[in-house]
Write an enzyme that holds these catalytic residues in place. Structure first.
Site, PDB file in Angstrom:
ATOM      1  N   GLY A 192     -22.715  33.240  22.879  1.00 11.75           N
ATOM      2  CA  GLY A 192     -23.925  32.417  22.919  1.00 11.75           C
ATOM      3  C   GLY A 192     -24.167  32.085  24.375  1.00 11.75           C
ATOM      4  O   GLY A 192     -23.422  31.310  24.962  1.00 11.75           O
ATOM      5  N   HIS A 193     -25.147  32.759  24.976  1.00 10.38           N
ATOM      6  CA  HIS A 193     -25.398  32.573  26.409  1.00 10.38           C
ATOM      7  C   HIS A 193     -26.694  31.789  26.597  1.00 10.38           C
ATOM      8  O   HIS A 193     -27.754  32.219  26.159  1.00 10.38           O
ATOM      9  CB  HIS A 193     -25.492  33.940  27.111  1.00 10.38           C
TER      10      HIS A 193
HETATM   11  P1  GDP Z   1     -21.911  31.155  28.426  1.00 12.03           P
HETATM   12  O1  GDP Z   1     -21.465  31.544  27.053  1.00 12.03           O
HETATM   13  O2  GDP Z   1     -20.865  31.425  29.454  1.00 12.03           O
HETATM   14  O3  GDP Z   1     -23.230  31.759  28.816  1.00 12.03           O
HETATM   15  O4  GDP Z   1     -22.103  29.574  28.392  1.00 12.03           O
HETATM   16  P2  GDP Z   1     -22.828  28.719  27.256  1.00 12.03           P
HETATM   17  O5  GDP Z   1     -24.291  28.915  27.366  1.00 12.03           O
HETATM   18  O6  GDP Z   1     -22.207  28.952  25.932  1.00 12.03           O
HETATM   19  O7  GDP Z   1     -22.407  27.249  27.650  1.00 12.03           O
HETATM   20  C1  GDP Z   1     -22.675  26.731  28.918  1.00 12.03           C
HETATM   21  C2  GDP Z   1     -23.486  25.438  28.745  1.00 12.03           C
HETATM   22  O8  GDP Z   1     -23.486  24.724  29.969  1.00 12.03           O
HETATM   23  C3  GDP Z   1     -24.952  25.688  28.437  1.00 12.03           C
HETATM   24  O9  GDP Z   1     -25.421  24.652  27.625  1.00 12.03           O
HETATM   25  C4  GDP Z   1     -25.622  25.639  29.801  1.00 12.03           C
HETATM   26  O10 GDP Z   1     -26.991  25.262  29.735  1.00 12.03           O
HETATM   27  C5  GDP Z   1     -24.803  24.571  30.483  1.00 12.03           C
HETATM   28  N1  GDP Z   1     -24.659  24.699  31.933  1.00 12.03           N
HETATM   29  C6  GDP Z   1     -24.513  25.812  32.683  1.00 12.03           C
HETATM   30  N2  GDP Z   1     -24.272  25.472  33.969  1.00 12.03           N
HETATM   31  C7  GDP Z   1     -24.256  24.123  34.016  1.00 12.03           C
HETATM   32  C8  GDP Z   1     -24.012  23.177  35.066  1.00 12.03           C
HETATM   33  O11 GDP Z   1     -23.764  23.513  36.218  1.00 12.03           O
HETATM   34  N3  GDP Z   1     -24.080  21.848  34.709  1.00 12.03           N
HETATM   35  C9  GDP Z   1     -24.359  21.434  33.445  1.00 12.03           C
HETATM   36  N4  GDP Z   1     -24.391  20.136  33.197  1.00 12.03           N
HETATM   37  N5  GDP Z   1     -24.583  22.302  32.459  1.00 12.03           N
HETATM   38  C10 GDP Z   1     -24.519  23.629  32.735  1.00 12.03           C
HETATM   39  P1  IMO Z   2     -19.429  33.390  25.083  1.00 10.00           P
HETATM   40  O1  IMO Z   2     -19.871  34.777  25.455  1.00 10.00           O
HETATM   41  C1  IMO Z   2     -16.272  30.836  23.485  1.00 10.00           C
HETATM   42  C2  IMO Z   2     -13.659  32.605  20.472  1.00 10.00           C
HETATM   43  C3  IMO Z   2     -13.725  32.004  19.085  1.00 10.00           C
HETATM   44  C4  IMO Z   2     -12.302  32.217  18.621  1.00 10.00           C
HETATM   45  C5  IMO Z   2     -11.948  33.573  19.219  1.00 10.00           C
HETATM   46  C6  IMO Z   2     -12.115  34.740  18.256  1.00 10.00           C
HETATM   47  O2  IMO Z   2     -20.519  32.513  24.639  1.00 10.00           O
HETATM   48  O3  IMO Z   2     -18.587  32.812  26.183  1.00 10.00           O
HETATM   49  P2  IMO Z   2     -14.257  36.000  17.306  1.00 10.00           P
HETATM   50  O4  IMO Z   2     -15.407  35.484  16.497  1.00 10.00           O
HETATM   51  O5  IMO Z   2     -14.652  36.620  18.599  1.00 10.00           O
HETATM   52  O6  IMO Z   2     -13.337  36.875  16.511  1.00 10.00           O
HETATM   53  O7  IMO Z   2     -13.394  34.675  17.639  1.00 10.00           O
HETATM   54  O8  IMO Z   2     -12.823  33.741  20.335  1.00 10.00           O
HETATM   55  N1  IMO Z   2     -14.952  33.065  21.020  1.00 10.00           N
HETATM   56  C7  IMO Z   2     -15.623  32.408  21.972  1.00 10.00           C
HETATM   57  N2  IMO Z   2     -15.387  31.219  22.548  1.00 10.00           N
HETATM   58  N3  IMO Z   2     -17.325  31.584  23.879  1.00 10.00           N
HETATM   59  C8  IMO Z   2     -17.560  32.794  23.320  1.00 10.00           C
HETATM   60  O9  IMO Z   2     -18.514  33.627  23.770  1.00 10.00           O
HETATM   61  C9  IMO Z   2     -16.717  33.243  22.280  1.00 10.00           C
HETATM   62  N4  IMO Z   2     -16.681  34.339  21.511  1.00 10.00           N
HETATM   63  C10 IMO Z   2     -15.583  34.230  20.746  1.00 10.00           C
HETATM   64  O10 IMO Z   2     -14.064  30.646  19.137  1.00 10.00           O
HETATM   65  O11 IMO Z   2     -11.454  31.269  19.203  1.00 10.00           O
HETATM   66 MG    MG Z   3     -21.291  30.684  25.154  1.00 10.40          MG
END
Ligand code: GDP
Ligand code: IMO
Ligand code: MG
Length: 425
Positions: A39-40
């Protein structure tokens, strides 16, 4: 320039934001591993996009988006994402390319993922239930796998699915006492998926090679993080793909030597979703403070993320394994208000001190963190634009992380928006 952006912790480091920013200078953005478990988050103005399968370049209307062979594609999620983007007047027509060799996640994979976790009970891995493990297991097993290219020949796909369904039903019945799945239902969905996604399926390895010859700049976007890497992470509490930069070449067919810079993304602290060892975890008021301020709830599953101090041993290991050139450190703003900050500089395991990350979880579970402590800060960082304008305590903290992890920090995050990102040089 070709960049590769990967997570160095247990995922959710802020890769989406970093990729979105770097995509401004890229012609092509490529996902090479994982699936809808990712989830990005990309924030544009007040609009927030949570992308699961679509590369984070998707929100820029000229950027080509490639889903490489290493991705486990859930067609239903991808179609939903395409439709959501269309509602925002973002069209991906003519610029989305899905590898014909990418494996497909179907409903029975998600079912198997859920059933297996249920049976494991307390010993479950805490997966995202997105069917990732079962899909990659079928890929490695070969005989019962379905790939995007199979959508091109539905006449051949139908008997293939019937064979898979027969096999899966034996497993579902014997191991889980579950209701049988039906070929007709699965095939009907595949017909719909094939209609919608067919135009995007191609030989993406060739496309990327040609793009490189044409002088296009390519941005490779990792999912998850190095500590969730199937081979180099905290097995078995990992995902089922190579989520470190080592997965890049195999996951899209481009050799690593064509990447000019590997950028590792970290948070200024550490989070983890799901089960598994986490030596610097703060299952206390500090962890709760970070969770509240950083809004640390999963982008894909909404689960609260476990929070803890920055683990310099783990990050240093991830950086070394992945050949990381520079680090992007997100969420520095989140740490404001804590009196003092800690960074794990070594582990104590069985009475001995080590700076090496253990390669097995039994050892890691025994690891106690030895911390370096520094002063915190109270200032709101969210409006800071220039690195040298960051308060002294923040720069000292970054310097401490660099020293312990042995990697330079070149990008700093002070909020979720594009504009809340500071480039050091
Ligand atoms: P990803 O899976 O690595 O792309 O990261 P996620 O989107 O799952 O989680 C990162 C969260 O942190 C998201 O809600 C972003 O909007 C937020 N985020 C990213 N950079 C920053 C930062 O520098 N400060 C804060 N407060 N939030 C951030
Ligand atoms: P992004 O790209 C955080 C974790 C799950 C679980 C383990 C195995 O957003 O950083 P799976 O469904 O892949 O078999 O689960 O990996 N996991 C993540 N944790 N960010 C993710 O993706 C993840 N994708 C899988 O929570 O512990
Ligand atoms: Mg994520």
């Amino acid at each position: 320039m070709n960049y590769c952006v990967v997570g160095l912790q247990w995922g959710d480091e802020g890769k989406g934001k970093v990729v979105d920013i770097l995509a401004a200078e890229s012609d092509v953005v490529v996902r090479f591993n994982g699936g809808a478990n990712a989830g990005h988050t990309v924030v544009i103005g007040d609009e927030k996009f949570a992308l699961h399968l679509m590369p984070s370049g998707a929100v820029r209307d000229r950027t080509w988006c490639v889903i490489g062979n290493g991705v486990a594609v859930d067609p239903a999620v991808l179609i939903e994402e395409i439709d959501c983007l269309a509602e925002e007047n973002i069209s991906i027509n003519g610029r989305l390319f899905i590898s014909e060799n990418a494996h497909i996640v179907l409903d029975y994979h998600k079912q198997e993922d859920r059933l297996r976790e249920e049976v494991l009970g307390r010993a479950k891995l805490g997966t995202t239930i997105r069917g990732i493990g079962p899909c990659y297991a079928d890929k490695v097993g070969r005989s019962y796998a379905v790939r995007m290219g199979d959508f091109r020949d539905l006449d051949a796909l139908k008997p293939k699915l019937a064979n898979i369904v027969e096999y899966k039903n034996k497993i579902f019945s014997a191991l889980y006492d579950a209701d049988p799945i039906k070929t007709e239902e699965i095939f009907a969905k595949c017909v719909e998926y094939a209609q919608r996604l067919g135009p995007f399926i191609s030989n993406t390895t060739q496309l990327l090679h040609q793009s490189i010859l044409d002088g296009k700049s390519i941005l490779f976007e990792g999912a998850q993080g190095a500590l969730l890497d199937l081979d180099h992470g905290t097995f078995p509490f990992v995902t089922s793909s190579n989520a470190s930069s080592l997965g890049m070449s195999a996951g899209c067919g481009v050799p690593a030597r064509l990447v000019d810079k590997f950028i590792g993304v970290v948070k200024a602290y550490t989070t983890r979703v799901g089960a598994g060892p986490f030596p610097s975890e703060q299952d206390n008021e500090i962890g709760q403070y970070i969770r509240d301020r950083g809004n640390e709830y999963g982008t894909t599953t909404g689960r609260p993320r476990r929070c803890g101090w920055f683990d310099g041993v783990a990050a240093g290991y991830s950086a070394a394994t992945g050949g990381i050139d520079e680090v992007a450190m997100m969420h520095l703003d989140t740490l404001a208000g804590l009196e003092e900050l800690k960074v794990c500089r070594a582990y104590r395991i069985n009475g001995g001190e080590t700076k090496l990350f253990p390669s097995n979880v039994a050892q890691l579970e025994k690891a106690e963190c030895i911390y370096e402590t520094t002063a915190g800060w109270d200032q709101d960082l969210s409006e800071v634009k220039i690195f040298d304008d960051l308060p002294r305590a923040v720069r000292d903290y970054i310097a401490m992380v660099e020293e312990i992890s042995k990697v330079p920090v070149s990008i700093v995050g002070v909020g979720p928006k594009r504009s809340q990102t500071i480039f050091r040089k």
